[in-house]
Design an enzyme around this catalytic site. Structure first.
Site, PDB file in Angstrom:
ATOM      1  N   CYS A  67     -53.411  24.101 -17.792  1.00  0.00           N
ATOM      2  CA  CYS A  67     -54.356  25.115 -17.302  1.00  0.00           C
ATOM      3  C   CYS A  67     -54.160  25.343 -15.797  1.00  0.00           C
ATOM      4  CB  CYS A  67     -55.772  24.643 -17.634  1.00  0.00           C
ATOM      5  SG  CYS A  67     -57.044  25.085 -16.478  1.00  0.00           S
TER       6      CYS A  67
ATOM      7  N   CYS B 267     -56.909  24.425 -13.509  1.00  0.00           N
ATOM      8  CA  CYS B 267     -57.072  22.970 -13.327  1.00  0.00           C
ATOM      9  C   CYS B 267     -56.090  22.461 -12.287  1.00  0.00           C
ATOM     10  CB  CYS B 267     -56.838  22.220 -14.642  1.00  0.00           C
ATOM     11  SG  CYS B 267     -57.954  22.735 -15.952  1.00  0.00           S
TER      12      CYS B 267
ATOM     13  N   HIS C  57     -60.505 -22.872  -7.882  1.00  0.00           N
ATOM     14  CA  HIS C  57     -61.763 -23.606  -8.067  1.00  0.00           C
ATOM     15  C   HIS C  57     -62.324 -23.351  -9.461  1.00  0.00           C
ATOM     16  CE1 HIS C  57     -62.087 -25.131  -4.008  1.00  0.00           C
ATOM     17  NE2 HIS C  57     -61.949 -23.917  -3.491  1.00  0.00           N
TER      18      HIS C  57
ATOM     19  N   GLU D 284     -46.612 -21.296   5.437  1.00  0.00           N
ATOM     20  CA  GLU D 284     -47.408 -22.372   6.043  1.00  0.00           C
ATOM     21  C   GLU D 284     -48.434 -22.907   5.038  1.00  0.00           C
ATOM     22  OE1 GLU D 284     -49.535 -21.920  10.080  1.00  0.00           O
ATOM     23  OE2 GLU D 284     -51.152 -21.947   8.619  1.00  0.00           O
TER      24      GLU D 284
ATOM     25  N   HIS E  55     -48.545 -26.782   3.665  1.00  0.00           N
ATOM     26  CA  HIS E  55     -49.709 -27.632   3.927  1.00  0.00           C
ATOM     27  C   HIS E  55     -50.339 -28.103   2.641  1.00  0.00           C
ATOM     28  CE1 HIS E  55     -50.452 -25.884   8.186  1.00  0.00           C
ATOM     29  NE2 HIS E  55     -49.830 -27.043   8.243  1.00  0.00           N
TER      30      HIS E  55
END
Ligand SMILES: Cc1cc2nc3c(=O)[nH]c(=O)nc-3n(C[C@H](O)[C@H](O)[C@H](O)COP(=O)(O)OP(=O)(O)OC[C@H]3O[C@@H](n4cnc5c(N)ncnc54)[C@H](O)[C@@H]3O)c2cc1C
Length: 495
Positions: A55, A58, A299, A329, A333
């Site tokens: 369309c 549209c 967790h 890092e 760690h």
């Protein structure tokens, strides 16, 4: 209704389209995802544009609609999480019934309402008292936004800039906040998986680690759709990422990257929003987000494993971070902390508390670093966690607490209780209909999902599976995975 103020404000949440390269903000919905997306979105309002791709009106309207969608959808939205802007192409045959249900008789046709009212619903011109409203005049971006402003009592403008959470309620001691994190855990899981594929991180030496982590996700991810998506990847893993013995040179890396078949898998399903963080949204660009979501995922896993799985889960989490967390890092760690554990964990409590302590060690380091470098998020300063406001019973009596020395005397039984409640039950509050844990229900769901997602035929388990899963979900998964591999040629065995 003013949704832009007060504690009711729903923070940014959206879906970035898979094919977002064209810069569209409105989300394409179709018959297959319409109900799911609208059921899951945390936005209180949705606009659905029914259109037809052929369309011309549209097509001309699209840039207008997109100007408004930009304000509400996507990672850079100015007013995130308030309205989900979507579209449905009625010229696509699969959507015929959907468009019929909404009595679409011209294009484009726009509707407004609470997303849940659209789920399984429809609209008719003679319908009275429907919460779904047709937007009669939204033909330009200005007019459409004016209509929205009138509806919400808001004053949004087309030139509004990116939302920086300036109005965000940063009440980190509000226990209710964690309920929003379920979306972040899903987003973090999807993001982690994308990073792994984008960076071609599945290699012969990291493969077993990913498989173990997937097993952990299938059994204990707090989100049902991530459990299911991980199960799909897990049971098809050998097909998706043929092992190195069958391949030469870099071929494995290619086939196990997003360019290979595995790239078509969505570990938490297609509907998981990307680019939004709720609980983990920072007040500035590039703060919080993924790394926060990853912590919450870890967790939430740690409080869901059984005693017998605790050491395996611990090692699985350590290896996963070591192999797949791209922050050098951070992973170094974290791995050092993992290596410092000399006695295997026997209790889920040990793993959950270890992770909590490890996270606090990181927090402690970052309190100093962020203060000196000014790199932290001012609205979310690092702190030793949980604060007293969140769990006063976690702290031993004040006389025993010498916070001046940065030493807190914790009541670890209370901390564990708190973690179980916060990252367990509270986290899945929004999913409470179908995500309740305990009473063997989780195991049953895992079993059902596995049977469904593996198409069961090649897994000669049936009812035995449910029993095995009920006794040890994690172990059973390893078993299923191995059984599945045995049905493949050539045979492979992974630990
Ligand atoms: C495994 C891992 C290691 C990392 N290591 C580093 C590093 O070495 N250097 C670095 O600069 N950044 C590191 N990061 C990133 C950093 O920890 C934060 O994730 C990031 O700075 C965003 O911080 P945040 O404010 O969102 O809170 P985060 O620290 O990400 O925490 C997320 C949420 O978890 C809750 N929480 C906080 N502390 C705890 C706790 N002890 N137990 C349970 N829940 C808690 C809080 O509600 C918080 O909002 C690491 C991240 C991960 C996942």
């Amino acid at each position: 209704v003013s949704v832009s103020s007060g504690s009711q404000r729903v923070i940014l949440r959206s879906i970035i389209k898979e094919n977002n390269q064209d810069g569209d903000f409105a989300i394409d919905l179709n018959t297959t995802n319409f109900d799911t997306v609208l059921k899951e979105t945390p936005a209180p309002y949705v606009i659905v544009e029914f259109f037809a791709h052929w369309c011309p009106a549209c097509r001309n309207y699209k840039p207008q609609y997109e100007k408004v969608a930009r304000l509400f959808n996507g990672a850079d939205a100015s007013h995130p999480g308030i309205i989900l802007m979507t579209r449905v192409d009625c010229a696509s045959t699969i959507n015929s019934n959907l468009c019929d249900k909404f009595s679409v008789d011209h294009y484009p046709m726009l509707f407004w309402g609470p997303p849940k009212k659209f789920v399984g619903g429809g609209w008719g011109p003679n319908q009275e008292k429907s919460e779904i409203l047709p937007i009669e005049n939204g033909r330009t971006a200005d007019v459409l936004l004016g209509w929205i402003n009138k509806q919400l009592g808001s004053s949004y403008g087309l030139d509004d800039g990116k939302y920086e959470n300036e109005h965000l309620q940063t009440n980190t001691s509000d226990p209710g906040q964690i309920a929003k994190a379920i979306y972040d855990v899903e987003e973090a899981t999807s993001t982690a998986f994308s990073i792994i594929l984008d960076h071609k991180m599945i290699k012969p030496e990291t493969r077993a680690s990913l498989i173990k982590f997937l097993q952990l996700l299938v059994a204990h991810h707090p989100s049902r759709r991530c459990r299911k998506g991980s199960a799909d990847v897990l049971v098809n893993f050998d097909d998706l990422c043929p092992s190195s013995t069958m391949l030469v040179n870099n071929e494995e890396a290619e086939s196990c990257s997003k360019k290979g078949a595995i790239g078509n898998y969505q570990i938490c399903g297609k509907e998981v929003p990307r680019g939004y963080w709720m609980y983990c949204r920072g007040s500035k660009n590039d703060t919080r987000g993924f790394s926060c979501g990853l912590w919450v995922l870890l967790h939430s896993l740690s409080v869901r494993v059984e005693d017998g799985e605790s050491n395996m889960a611990f090692r699985s989490a350590c290896d996963f971070i070591h192999n797949f967390f791209v922050c050098e890092e951070c992973r170094q760690h974290f791995y050092e902390m993992c290596l410092s554990v000399s006695t295997p964990f026997k209790k889920a409590r040990d793993f959950a508390l270890w992770l909590w302590r490890a996270h606090n060690q990181v927090n402690k380091r970052l309190i100093k670093e962020e203060a000196s470098l000014g790199t932290g998020d001012p609205e979310f300063p690092k702190a030793i966690w949980p604060p007293k406001q969140l769990c006063s019973s976690c702290y031993l009596s004040p006389s025993k607490t010498s916070e001046e020395n940065n030493k807190i005397d914790w009541d670890e039984d209370e901390v564990f209780k708190f973690l179980v409640s916060y990252y367990g039950k509270e986290l899945v509050t929004l999913y409470k209909d179908n995500e309740q844990q305990g009473g063997g229900k989780t195991e049953k769901i895992v079993a059902e999902e596995l049977v469904a997602s593996t198409n069961a035929v090649v897994v000669p388990v049936g009812a035995a599976l449910a029993i095995a899963v009920a006794s040890c979900a994690f172990g059973a998964l390893a078993y299923i995975w191995r059984s599945r591999q045995k049905n493949r040629k050539p045979r492979r065995s992974w630990n």
